[in-house]
Design a protein around this motif. Structure first.
Motif, PDB file in Angstrom:
ATOM      1  N   LEU A   1       0.848  -1.191   0.000  1.00  0.00           N
ATOM      2  CA  LEU A   1       0.000   0.000   0.000  1.00  0.00           C
ATOM      3  C   LEU A   1       0.882   1.239   0.000  1.00  0.00           C
ATOM      4  O   LEU A   1       1.797   1.358   0.830  1.00  0.00           O
ATOM      5  CB  LEU A   1      -0.900  -0.002   1.234  1.00  0.00           C
ATOM      6  CG  LEU A   1      -1.743   1.255   1.472  1.00  0.00           C
ATOM      7  CD1 LEU A   1      -2.740   1.454   0.332  1.00  0.00           C
ATOM      8  CD2 LEU A   1      -2.457   1.160   2.814  1.00  0.00           C
ATOM      9  N   VAL A   2       0.615   2.150  -0.905  1.00  0.00           N
ATOM     10  CA  VAL A   2       1.393   3.375  -0.996  1.00  0.00           C
ATOM     11  C   VAL A   2       0.446   4.531  -1.295  1.00  0.00           C
ATOM     12  O   VAL A   2      -0.586   4.342  -1.961  1.00  0.00           O
ATOM     13  CB  VAL A   2       2.489   3.249  -2.084  1.00  0.00           C
ATOM     14  CG1 VAL A   2       1.888   3.024  -3.460  1.00  0.00           C
ATOM     15  CG2 VAL A   2       3.424   4.437  -2.074  1.00  0.00           C
ATOM     16  N   GLN A   3       0.786   5.704  -0.811  1.00  0.00           N
ATOM     17  CA  GLN A   3      -0.039   6.875  -1.078  1.00  0.00           C
ATOM     18  C   GLN A   3       0.217   7.407  -2.485  1.00  0.00           C
ATOM     19  O   GLN A   3       1.310   7.200  -3.042  1.00  0.00           O
ATOM     20  CB  GLN A   3       0.271   7.966  -0.060  1.00  0.00           C
ATOM     21  CG  GLN A   3      -0.175   7.630   1.358  1.00  0.00           C
ATOM     22  CD  GLN A   3      -0.004   8.798   2.310  1.00  0.00           C
ATOM     23  OE1 GLN A   3       0.680   9.777   2.014  1.00  0.00           O
ATOM     24  NE2 GLN A   3      -0.647   8.709   3.465  1.00  0.00           N
ATOM     25  N   PRO A   4      -0.743   8.089  -3.058  1.00  0.00           N
ATOM     26  CA  PRO A   4      -0.513   8.724  -4.360  1.00  0.00           C
ATOM     27  C   PRO A   4       0.722   9.624  -4.311  1.00  0.00           C
ATOM     28  O   PRO A   4       0.932  10.346  -3.336  1.00  0.00           O
ATOM     29  CB  PRO A   4      -1.789   9.532  -4.582  1.00  0.00           C
ATOM     30  CG  PRO A   4      -2.827   8.789  -3.821  1.00  0.00           C
ATOM     31  CD  PRO A   4      -2.136   8.265  -2.592  1.00  0.00           C
ATOM     32  N   GLY A   5       1.516   9.531  -5.359  1.00  0.00           N
ATOM     33  CA  GLY A   5       2.769  10.264  -5.406  1.00  0.00           C
ATOM     34  C   GLY A   5       3.942   9.507  -4.837  1.00  0.00           C
ATOM     35  O   GLY A   5       5.095   9.934  -4.991  1.00  0.00           O
TER      36      GLY A   5
ATOM     37  N   PRO B   1      -3.528   6.479  -8.280  1.00  0.00           N
ATOM     38  CA  PRO B   1      -4.516   5.440  -7.920  1.00  0.00           C
ATOM     39  C   PRO B   1      -4.760   4.444  -9.051  1.00  0.00           C
ATOM     40  O   PRO B   1      -4.969   3.250  -8.790  1.00  0.00           O
ATOM     41  CB  PRO B   1      -5.764   6.255  -7.606  1.00  0.00           C
ATOM     42  CG  PRO B   1      -5.228   7.562  -7.106  1.00  0.00           C
ATOM     43  CD  PRO B   1      -4.009   7.816  -7.934  1.00  0.00           C
ATOM     44  N   GLU B   2      -4.710   4.916 -10.283  1.00  0.00           N
ATOM     45  CA  GLU B   2      -4.961   4.019 -11.411  1.00  0.00           C
ATOM     46  C   GLU B   2      -3.818   3.047 -11.677  1.00  0.00           C
ATOM     47  O   GLU B   2      -3.938   2.146 -12.508  1.00  0.00           O
ATOM     48  CB  GLU B   2      -5.266   4.809 -12.692  1.00  0.00           C
ATOM     49  CG  GLU B   2      -4.237   5.845 -13.053  1.00  0.00           C
ATOM     50  CD  GLU B   2      -4.607   7.231 -12.551  1.00  0.00           C
ATOM     51  OE1 GLU B   2      -5.121   7.354 -11.416  1.00  0.00           O
ATOM     52  OE2 GLU B   2      -4.357   8.197 -13.301  1.00  0.00           O
ATOM     53  N   ASP B   3      -2.691   3.214 -10.981  1.00  0.00           N
ATOM     54  CA  ASP B   3      -1.606   2.239 -11.083  1.00  0.00           C
ATOM     55  C   ASP B   3      -1.854   1.023 -10.197  1.00  0.00           C
ATOM     56  O   ASP B   3      -1.139   0.023 -10.291  1.00  0.00           O
ATOM     57  CB  ASP B   3      -0.269   2.869 -10.671  1.00  0.00           C
ATOM     58  CG  ASP B   3       0.200   3.933 -11.635  1.00  0.00           C
ATOM     59  OD1 ASP B   3       0.686   4.979 -11.154  1.00  0.00           O
ATOM     60  OD2 ASP B   3       0.076   3.732 -12.859  1.00  0.00           O
TER      61      ASP B   3
ATOM     62  N   LEU C   1       0.557  -7.511  -5.298  1.00  0.00           N
ATOM     63  CA  LEU C   1      -0.492  -6.504  -5.313  1.00  0.00           C
ATOM     64  C   LEU C   1       0.052  -5.130  -4.951  1.00  0.00           C
ATOM     65  O   LEU C   1       0.729  -4.966  -3.926  1.00  0.00           O
ATOM     66  CB  LEU C   1      -1.594  -6.894  -4.319  1.00  0.00           C
ATOM     67  CG  LEU C   1      -2.744  -5.899  -4.147  1.00  0.00           C
ATOM     68  CD1 LEU C   1      -3.515  -5.747  -5.454  1.00  0.00           C
ATOM     69  CD2 LEU C   1      -3.668  -6.354  -3.016  1.00  0.00           C
ATOM     70  N   VAL C   2      -0.278  -4.163  -5.771  1.00  0.00           N
ATOM     71  CA  VAL C   2       0.055  -2.763  -5.515  1.00  0.00           C
ATOM     72  C   VAL C   2      -1.251  -1.993  -5.340  1.00  0.00           C
ATOM     73  O   VAL C   2      -2.116  -2.037  -6.212  1.00  0.00           O
ATOM     74  CB  VAL C   2       0.868  -2.167  -6.674  1.00  0.00           C
ATOM     75  CG1 VAL C   2       1.056  -0.663  -6.479  1.00  0.00           C
ATOM     76  CG2 VAL C   2       2.225  -2.861  -6.786  1.00  0.00           C
ATOM     77  N   THR C   3      -1.355  -1.326  -4.206  1.00  0.00           N
ATOM     78  CA  THR C   3      -2.530  -0.501  -3.927  1.00  0.00           C
ATOM     79  C   THR C   3      -2.074   0.929  -3.714  1.00  0.00           C
ATOM     80  O   THR C   3      -1.184   1.184  -2.888  1.00  0.00           O
ATOM     81  CB  THR C   3      -3.274  -1.002  -2.685  1.00  0.00           C
ATOM     82  OG1 THR C   3      -3.645  -2.372  -2.865  1.00  0.00           O
ATOM     83  CG2 THR C   3      -4.535  -0.177  -2.439  1.00  0.00           C
ATOM     84  N   VAL C   4      -2.652   1.847  -4.469  1.00  0.00           N
ATOM     85  CA  VAL C   4      -2.297   3.264  -4.365  1.00  0.00           C
ATOM     86  C   VAL C   4      -3.522   4.003  -3.836  1.00  0.00           C
ATOM     87  O   VAL C   4      -4.512   4.173  -4.541  1.00  0.00           O
ATOM     88  CB  VAL C   4      -1.850   3.834  -5.712  1.00  0.00           C
ATOM     89  CG1 VAL C   4      -1.378   5.279  -5.533  1.00  0.00           C
ATOM     90  CG2 VAL C   4      -0.753   2.977  -6.322  1.00  0.00           C
ATOM     91  N   SER C   5      -3.433   4.431  -2.596  1.00  0.00           N
ATOM     92  CA  SER C   5      -4.602   5.027  -1.947  1.00  0.00           C
ATOM     93  C   SER C   5      -4.175   5.829  -0.735  1.00  0.00           C
ATOM     94  O   SER C   5      -3.150   5.564  -0.129  1.00  0.00           O
ATOM     95  CB  SER C   5      -5.578   3.927  -1.517  1.00  0.00           C
ATOM     96  OG  SER C   5      -6.668   4.475  -0.793  1.00  0.00           O
ATOM     97  N   THR C   6      -5.025   6.800  -0.389  1.00  0.00           N
ATOM     98  CA  THR C   6      -4.804   7.551   0.834  1.00  0.00           C
ATOM     99  C   THR C   6      -5.441   6.816   2.009  1.00  0.00           C
ATOM    100  O   THR C   6      -5.286   7.225   3.150  1.00  0.00           O
ATOM    101  CB  THR C   6      -5.404   8.959   0.720  1.00  0.00           C
ATOM    102  OG1 THR C   6      -6.790   8.852   0.394  1.00  0.00           O
ATOM    103  CG2 THR C   6      -4.719   9.759  -0.370  1.00  0.00           C
TER     104      THR C   6
END
Length: 128
Positions: free
Chosen positions: A11-15, A88-90, A123-128
């Motif tokens: 899980l990673v934040q946008p940017g 997020p779309e990544d 799995l890669v999740t891009v979200s706040t």
């Protein structure tokens, strides 16, 4: 038999940034071009990037060009995907794949070819 194992997702934040790894076994990796692909929920799998066995050729999908970098360390039998400025779309399951018959070209990134060997994905999740 080629075996591929991906790791590095999370899980990673946008940017933010992540580095994915793809470790190969059962082969001499420098003999194989490697591709990274991804599949988001409800979407078709798409090509992200590929790299030739000798590092000379690297191709990227337009959506990740300038943000993602594919590299490899043949001595470690590992291919990497450095992902910066994540959006997020990544977010998706990322897979590495290879096929000794198929070389890294734009066609691989466009999904024109069906590669023979695939990992289980990370799995890669891009979200706040």
């Amino acid at each position: 038999q080629v075996q591929l194992v991906e790791s590095g997702g999370g899980l990673v934040q946008p940017g933010g940034s992540l580095r994915l790894s793809c470790v190969a076994s059962g082969v001499i990796l420098e003999d194989y071009d490697i591709g990274w692909f991804r599949q988001a929920p409800g979407k078709e799998r798409e090509g992200v990037a590929c790299i030739s066995g000798n590092h000379a050729v690297r191709e990227y999908a337009d959506s990740v060009k300038s943000r993602f970098t594919i590299s490899r360390d043949n001595a470690k039998n590992t291919v990497y995907l450095r992902m910066n400025s994540l959006k997020p779309e990544d977010g998706a399951v990322y897979y590495c794949a290879t096929d000794k018959r198929i070389k890294c070209t734009r066609g691989v990134v466009y999904g024109y070819y069906r590669l023979e060997f695939w990992g289980e994905g990370t799995l890669v999740t891009v979200s706040t």
